[in-house]
Write a protein that holds these residues in place. Structure first.
Motif, PDB file in Angstrom:
ATOM      1  N   LEU A 190     -21.012  89.203  23.686  1.00  0.00           N
ATOM      2  CA  LEU A 190     -19.699  89.811  23.846  1.00  0.00           C
ATOM      3  C   LEU A 190     -19.525  90.809  22.710  1.00  0.00           C
ATOM      4  O   LEU A 190     -19.853  90.493  21.560  1.00  0.00           O
ATOM      5  N   ALA A 191     -19.050  92.004  23.015  1.00  0.00           N
ATOM      6  CA  ALA A 191     -18.732  92.999  21.989  1.00  0.00           C
ATOM      7  C   ALA A 191     -17.255  93.335  22.095  1.00  0.00           C
ATOM      8  O   ALA A 191     -16.693  93.391  23.187  1.00  0.00           O
ATOM      9  N   SER A 192     -16.633  93.539  20.937  1.00  0.00           N
ATOM     10  CA  SER A 192     -15.235  93.963  20.920  1.00  0.00           C
ATOM     11  C   SER A 192     -15.091  95.176  20.021  1.00  0.00           C
ATOM     12  O   SER A 192     -15.744  95.272  18.983  1.00  0.00           O
ATOM     13  N   GLY A 193     -14.246  96.103  20.436  1.00  0.00           N
ATOM     14  CA  GLY A 193     -13.905  97.258  19.632  1.00  0.00           C
ATOM     15  C   GLY A 193     -12.446  97.152  19.258  1.00  0.00           C
ATOM     16  O   GLY A 193     -11.654  96.520  19.964  1.00  0.00           O
ATOM     17  N   SER A 194     -12.083  97.781  18.133  1.00  0.00           N
ATOM     18  CA  SER A 194     -10.731  97.594  17.633  1.00  0.00           C
ATOM     19  C   SER A 194     -10.112  98.880  17.114  1.00  0.00           C
ATOM     20  O   SER A 194     -10.798  99.859  16.821  1.00  0.00           O
ATOM     21  N   GLU A 195      -8.806  98.815  16.953  1.00  0.00           N
ATOM     22  CA  GLU A 195      -8.070  99.896  16.319  1.00  0.00           C
ATOM     23  C   GLU A 195      -8.407  99.967  14.831  1.00  0.00           C
ATOM     24  O   GLU A 195      -8.084 100.951  14.173  1.00  0.00           O
ATOM     25  N   ASP A 196      -9.078  98.938  14.300  1.00  0.00           N
ATOM     26  CA  ASP A 196      -9.476  98.938  12.884  1.00  0.00           C
ATOM     27  C   ASP A 196     -10.795  99.686  12.651  1.00  0.00           C
ATOM     28  O   ASP A 196     -11.357  99.623  11.568  1.00  0.00           O
ATOM     29  N   HIS A 197     -11.305 100.352  13.706  1.00  0.00           N
ATOM     30  CA  HIS A 197     -12.507 101.203  13.662  1.00  0.00           C
ATOM     31  C   HIS A 197     -13.807 100.409  13.670  1.00  0.00           C
ATOM     32  O   HIS A 197     -14.878 100.974  13.463  1.00  0.00           O
ATOM     33  N   SER A 198     -13.743  99.119  13.902  1.00  0.00           N
ATOM     34  CA  SER A 198     -14.949  98.296  13.852  1.00  0.00           C
ATOM     35  C   SER A 198     -15.314  97.724  15.218  1.00  0.00           C
ATOM     36  O   SER A 198     -14.503  97.709  16.142  1.00  0.00           O
ATOM     37  N   ILE A 199     -16.565  97.261  15.292  1.00  0.00           N
ATOM     38  CA  ILE A 199     -17.091  96.588  16.476  1.00  0.00           C
ATOM     39  C   ILE A 199     -17.616  95.234  16.020  1.00  0.00           C
ATOM     40  O   ILE A 199     -18.275  95.143  14.985  1.00  0.00           O
ATOM     41  N   LYS A 200     -17.316  94.202  16.798  1.00  0.00           N
ATOM     42  CA  LYS A 200     -17.852  92.878  16.497  1.00  0.00           C
ATOM     43  C   LYS A 200     -18.723  92.421  17.655  1.00  0.00           C
ATOM     44  O   LYS A 200     -18.444  92.712  18.812  1.00  0.00           O
ATOM     45  N   LEU A 201     -19.782  91.695  17.306  1.00  0.00           N
ATOM     46  CA  LEU A 201     -20.743  91.170  18.279  1.00  0.00           C
ATOM     47  C   LEU A 201     -20.705  89.655  18.202  1.00  0.00           C
ATOM     48  O   LEU A 201     -20.788  89.085  17.111  1.00  0.00           O
ATOM     49  N   PHE A 202     -20.583  88.999  19.354  1.00  0.00           N
ATOM     50  CA  PHE A 202     -20.491  87.544  19.430  1.00  0.00           C
ATOM     51  C   PHE A 202     -21.568  86.978  20.353  1.00  0.00           C
ATOM     52  O   PHE A 202     -21.967  87.616  21.319  1.00  0.00           O
ATOM     53  N   ASP A 203     -21.995  85.769  20.058  1.00  0.00           N
ATOM     54  CA  ASP A 203     -22.871  84.999  20.942  1.00  0.00           C
ATOM     55  C   ASP A 203     -21.946  84.205  21.852  1.00  0.00           C
ATOM     56  O   ASP A 203     -21.156  83.379  21.373  1.00  0.00           O
ATOM     57  N   LEU A 204     -21.996  84.436  23.148  1.00  0.00           N
ATOM     58  CA  LEU A 204     -21.084  83.759  24.071  1.00  0.00           C
ATOM     59  C   LEU A 204     -21.410  82.279  24.270  1.00  0.00           C
ATOM     60  O   LEU A 204     -20.530  81.507  24.611  1.00  0.00           O
ATOM     61  N   GLN A 205     -22.665  81.878  24.055  1.00  0.00           N
ATOM     62  CA  GLN A 205     -23.006  80.464  24.204  1.00  0.00           C
ATOM     63  C   GLN A 205     -22.437  79.645  23.044  1.00  0.00           C
ATOM     64  O   GLN A 205     -21.846  78.599  23.252  1.00  0.00           O
TER      65      GLN A 205
END
Length: 142
Positions: A69-84
């Motif tokens: 899972l990837a998320s983008g934000s108004e804080d200018h960053s991207i986070k990457l998550f392991d969905l399992q």
């Protein structure tokens, strides 16, 4: 899903939405800096990532194999998550110089593509956890 009447504020409004390729989960991002994962069979929340960004979540994407899972934000960053495991794998701090408007995985899940209000499209390597390309799409093509 049952309809509900919400008294929503800007702080808790849903700003991003995606469904896993297998149709099992609905994933939403919110202006309250959180992401929720809903099981579409049971209609129940199965996980809630709280305060994962320092500003609102503006976009979410899931890899085709539903591993990431990837998320983008108004804080200018991207986070990457392991969905399992439901754990954060990497934080691409200051991925852009402005609000992230879109994130998308390559078909093989090895890269994350992002676009932002800074007028740039960037490519990040999932395994290497680094930026591999940056272009202003209106000034030339890769």
């Amino acid at each position: 899903m049952e309809k509900s009447n919400f008294n929503s504020t800007k702080k808790d409004c849903v700003t991003a939405l995606t469904v896993t390729a297998n149709g099992e989960f609905l994933i939403s991002g919110s202006a309250d800096k959180s992401i929720k994962i809903i099981d579409l069979d049971t209609k129940r929340e199965v996980h809630h990532f709280k305060d994962i960004h320092t500003d609102g979540v503006s976009c979410v994407a899931v890899s085709q194999n539903s591993k990431y899972l990837a998320s983008g934000s108004e804080d200018h960053s991207i986070k990457l998550f392991d969905l399992q495991t439901k754990r954060e794998i990497h934080h691409f701090k200051n991925a852009h110089k402005a609000k992230i408007s879109s994130v998308q995985f390559s078909s093989d899940g090895k890269q994350i593509f992002s676009a932002a209000w800074d007028k740039h499209v960037k490519v990040f390597d999932v395994e290497g956890k680094n930026e591999v390309a940056s272009k202003h799409p209106h000034k030339g093509i890769y």
